[in-house]
Motif scaffolding. Structure first.
Motif, short mmCIF file in Angstrom:
data_model
loop_
_atom_site.label_atom_id
_atom_site.label_comp_id
_atom_site.label_asym_id
_atom_site.label_seq_id
_atom_site.Cartn_x
_atom_site.Cartn_y
_atom_site.Cartn_z
N ALA A 452 0.84 -0.95 -0.03
CA ALA A 452 -0.02 0.05 0.09
C ALA A 452 0.71 1.32 -0.08
CB ALA A 452 -0.91 0.12 1.15
N GLU A 453 1.87 1.08 0.75
CA GLU A 453 2.89 2.58 0.68
C GLU A 453 3.43 2.60 -0.66
OE1 GLU A 453 7.02 3.47 3.34
OE2 GLU A 453 6.53 1.35 3.05
N ARG A 454 3.61 1.65 -1.56
CA ARG A 454 4.06 1.93 -2.83
C ARG A 454 2.88 2.62 -3.78
NH1 ARG A 454 5.82 -3.80 -2.72
NH2 ARG A 454 7.83 -3.87 -2.06
N ARG A 455 1.80 2.29 -3.26
CA ARG A 455 0.48 2.96 -4.14
C ARG A 455 0.09 4.45 -3.43
NH1 ARG A 455 -1.32 -2.26 -3.36
NH2 ARG A 455 -3.11 -1.48 -2.12
N LEU A 456 0.88 4.74 -2.58
CA LEU A 456 0.49 6.19 -2.13
C LEU A 456 0.62 7.30 -3.31
CD1 LEU A 456 1.96 6.22 1.58
CD2 LEU A 456 -0.13 6.38 1.15
N PRO A 457 -0.18 8.75 -2.97
CA PRO A 457 0.16 9.45 -4.15
C PRO A 457 1.39 9.81 -4.21
CG PRO A 457 -1.64 9.85 -2.57
CD PRO A 457 -0.99 8.77 -2.14
N PRO A 458 1.92 9.97 -5.47
CA PRO A 458 3.46 10.44 -5.56
C PRO A 458 3.88 11.76 -4.83
CG PRO A 458 2.29 10.03 -7.83
CD PRO A 458 1.36 10.08 -6.80
N ARG A 459 2.90 12.45 -4.64
CA ARG A 459 3.25 13.84 -3.78
C ARG A 459 3.64 13.48 -2.43
NH1 ARG A 459 -0.60 18.51 -5.31
NH2 ARG A 459 0.54 18.42 -7.01
N TYR A 460 2.73 12.29 -2.02
CA TYR A 460 2.97 11.85 -0.66
C TYR A 460 4.42 11.32 -0.47
CZ TYR A 460 -1.63 13.06 1.45
OH TYR A 460 -2.56 13.52 1.93
N GLN A 461 4.62 10.44 -1.60
CA GLN A 461 6.04 10.10 -1.35
C GLN A 461 7.16 10.67 -1.49
OE1 GLN A 461 6.18 6.37 -3.71
NE2 GLN A 461 4.16 5.95 -4.05
N ARG A 462 6.90 11.88 -2.09
CA ARG A 462 8.03 13.12 -2.32
C ARG A 462 7.92 13.74 -0.90
NH1 ARG A 462 5.62 13.88 -7.56
NH2 ARG A 462 4.75 15.81 -6.57
N ALA A 463 6.94 13.99 -0.35
CA ALA A 463 6.85 14.96 0.70
C ALA A 463 7.40 14.15 2.15
CB ALA A 463 5.47 15.62 0.95
N PHE A 464 6.94 13.13 2.24
CA PHE A 464 7.01 12.40 3.44
C PHE A 464 7.96 11.11 3.11
CE2 PHE A 464 2.04 13.45 3.60
CZ PHE A 464 2.62 14.57 4.12
N ARG A 465 8.75 10.73 4.55
CA ARG A 465 9.38 9.71 4.21
C ARG A 465 8.56 8.32 5.22
NH1 ARG A 465 14.16 11.17 2.74
NH2 ARG A 465 15.16 13.36 2.76
N THR A 466 7.72 7.91 4.30
CA THR A 466 7.06 6.84 4.93
C THR A 466 7.44 5.61 5.37
OG1 THR A 466 6.32 5.89 2.88
CG2 THR A 466 5.03 7.86 3.46
N SER A 467 6.73 4.96 6.28
CA SER A 467 7.46 3.81 7.02
C SER A 467 6.36 2.86 7.63
CB SER A 467 8.47 3.88 8.12
OG SER A 467 9.06 2.89 8.63
N PRO A 468 6.38 1.53 7.44
CA PRO A 468 5.41 0.72 8.01
C PRO A 468 5.54 0.66 9.75
CG PRO A 468 6.33 -0.36 6.24
CD PRO A 468 7.02 0.74 6.41
N ARG A 469 4.46 0.82 10.38
CA ARG A 469 4.67 0.68 11.89
C ARG A 469 3.72 -0.33 12.33
NH1 ARG A 469 9.56 2.24 12.45
NH2 ARG A 469 9.79 4.42 11.46
N THR A 470 3.56 -0.91 13.32
CA THR A 470 2.75 -1.95 14.05
C THR A 470 2.07 -0.93 15.27
OG1 THR A 470 4.07 -2.55 15.83
CG2 THR A 470 4.28 -3.74 13.73
N PHE A 471 0.76 -1.37 15.50
CA PHE A 471 -0.23 -0.77 16.35
C PHE A 471 0.48 -1.03 17.88
CE2 PHE A 471 -3.07 -0.46 12.80
CZ PHE A 471 -3.95 0.19 13.19
N GLY A 472 1.10 -2.06 17.88
CA GLY A 472 1.78 -2.35 19.38
C GLY A 472 2.78 -1.28 19.36
N GLU A 473 3.65 -0.80 18.57
CA GLU A 473 4.60 0.38 18.63
C GLU A 473 3.87 1.56 18.90
OE1 GLU A 473 8.15 -1.45 15.50
OE2 GLU A 473 6.33 -0.25 14.79
N LEU A 474 2.77 1.76 18.35
CA LEU A 474 2.01 3.01 18.67
C LEU A 474 1.70 3.01 19.87
CD1 LEU A 474 0.78 5.63 17.57
CD2 LEU A 474 -1.07 4.43 16.90
N ARG A 475 0.88 2.14 20.32
CA ARG A 475 0.32 2.22 21.73
C ARG A 475 1.27 2.20 22.73
NH1 ARG A 475 -4.07 -0.94 19.56
NH2 ARG A 475 -2.83 -2.74 19.40
N ALA A 476 2.72 2.01 22.54
CA ALA A 476 3.62 2.20 23.43
C ALA A 476 4.14 3.55 23.58
CB ALA A 476 4.72 1.21 23.18
#
Length: 478
Positions: A452-476
């Protein structure tokens, strides 16, 4: 030497707070960040920034990077970045064995460039690692920019890597730092560890120190340690060391919450932890009701993702209005996506995965009447409450600018680029302010998130340094 070494069958102290590269933990994205740093240094990737809270492992990462770089790369380590504009130039010259001319910056830069050209011709590379870069004066950072400009006809001659606390992001966000900011090609964040990662980290350190038996730290002791330390490795080391000593004094071979509580009571950082801001208790009646289980509206809301910490947390550029050719359907075709986590049964809603304190911190941030933001905050809470720890989302960015009106403007533009119901905004409370974490989508595994990260809008891919994260990491991180 720790008193408990023989008691636990250890060959050396496992939780020293001074960096020891044999104890480098490559979990929680540390290994991936190290590999990316090595690549950036070896491939003329401009200025690189690594930020993280005090005690998150930046210095350890820096030391390991120095060891992992090949022999033809000469590393210069600057541990006193408060140097003035000309002082940092001469400090680099001293590390290279040069006697640069005093008082004439232009001449000194020319002499340094000629020396670097000679090194490059001989097949050698030079990288400057600046620790505690957040305390650099602005004029010194400007000199860093000038140094990053030193190049031959085709190649950069000097690679700069800046290590600093999150304040470095604020410094670089100044308008006067725009030119340097534009030269930062990679930006990494050292995030705190989640509870499962703390368990793996503690186990790794014990075994790296020679331990060969069953796990010493119980699951409950790990959970208590994670909450008390916020997942920061230096604090984990302090508590783990004290807890082992407490177990040793009781002639026990397991660390339970009893020993961890004793360690917390003895730790300086636990006694000086800042009190929560009164603002966090705004709407206390609502938060208390939530904590007691009055969560029906949230549990029935659209599910969303929870972000995880550590990718670059630079201030997010505000994407411009939508490109006409880009639509949400074109961005993320619904077809092959593995089942969305939205399909969780609503007839039997799962128990909330957030504690009462976490809910209180989340509700302490007010959308101040901004309708899109209010809806995304509610959906984000719903997702955080019920999505499994091992589910994934895509981190877009983290920002220290928590102005609700600004986030509303971002969401207004975002709905022309992606399905707005897939965007989630997670407030993270610190001692005196909020930061906002923006993530996209919810996915059952990492592979789905990467696709899904590869299919993000090109504008987002240029503006943001995207990265997969888990919900467990977030809640921590909440």
């Amino acid at each position: 030497m720790a008193l408990y070494l023989e008691h636990f069958g250890l060959s050396e102290a496992p939780f020293r707070i001074t960096p020891h590269t044999d104890f480098f933990f490559d979990g929680a994205d540390r290994g991936a960040t190290l590999e990316a740093l090595v690549y950036a240094v070896l491939h003329d990737e401009g200025v690189v920034k690594v930020s993280g809270e005090v005690g998150s492992g930046k210095t350890m990462l820096c030391r390991v990077l120095m060891e992992r770089l090949p022999p033809h790369v000469e590393t210069l380590y600057l541990a006193t970045p408060s140097l003035g504009r000309d002082e940092i130039l001469h400090a680099i010259g001293d590390e290279l064995g040069l006697d640069l001319p005093e008082g004439r910056t232009a001449l000194a830069l020319r002499a340094l460039q000629e020396h670097l050209i000679g090194l490059y011709a001989a097949g050698r590379r030079v990288v400057v690692l600046v620790d505690e870069a957040h305390v650099m004066p602005d004029e010194t950072l400007e000199q860093v920019r000038l140094l990053s400009n030193l190049e031959s006809s085709r190649h950069k001659l000097l690679q700069m890597v800046l290590f600093g606390q999150p304040e470095l992001d604020a410094v670089l966000a100044k308008p006067s730092m725009r030119q340097l900011r534009d030269r930062i090609t990679h930006s990494f964040r050292m995030r705190p560890l989640s509870e499962p990662e703390v368990a793996r980290y503690v186990s790794f350190r014990m075994r790296a120190a020679g331990y060969r038996g069953p796990e010493v730290f119980s699951a409950r002791s790990i959970a208590l340690m994670t909450r008390a330390t916020g997942g920061l490795t230096r604090r984990i080391n302090i508590l783990a060391d004290k807890a082992l000593l407490a177990a040793f004094t009781r002639n026990a071979h397991a660390v339970t919450p009893r020993e961890v509580r004793a360690a917390i009571n003895d730790a300086e950082f636990a006694r000086t932890r800042p009190a929560r801001r009164p603002a966090l208790y705004a709407g206390a009646a609502l938060a208390t009701g939530v904590a007691l289980g009055v969560l029906v509206p949230w549990l029935l809301a659209d599910p969303g993702p929870a972000p995880s910490p550590v990718s670059p947390a630079v201030e997010a550029p505000s994407p411009a209005p939508a490109e006409p050719a880009t639509t949400a359907a074109a961005v993320l075709p619904a077809a092959p996506a593995p089942a969305s986590l939205s399909s969780l049964s609503e007839s039997q809603p799962p128990a909330s995965k957030l504690t009462g304190d976490q809910l209180l911190r989340l509700t302490g941030y007010s959308p101040e009447g901004q309708p899109l933001l209010a809806a995304r905050l509610e959906a984000s809470r719903a997702a955080l409450q019920r999505t499994p720890d091992d589910a994934y989302t895509i981190e877009l960015y983290i920002t220290d600018n928590a102005d609700p009106a600004r986030m509303e403007r971002f969401l207004t533009r975002a709905r022309d680029l992606v399905p707005l119901e897939e965007l989630f905004v997670i407030p993270m409370a610190s001692a005196d302010a909020y930061r906002l974490w923006v993530v996209f989508g919810s996915f059952p595994d990492r592979e789905s998130a990467v696709e899904a990260e590869r299919r993000l809008p090109p504008r987002y891919q240029r503006a943001f340094r995207t990265s997969p994260r888990t919900f467990g990491e977030l809640r921590a991180e909440i």
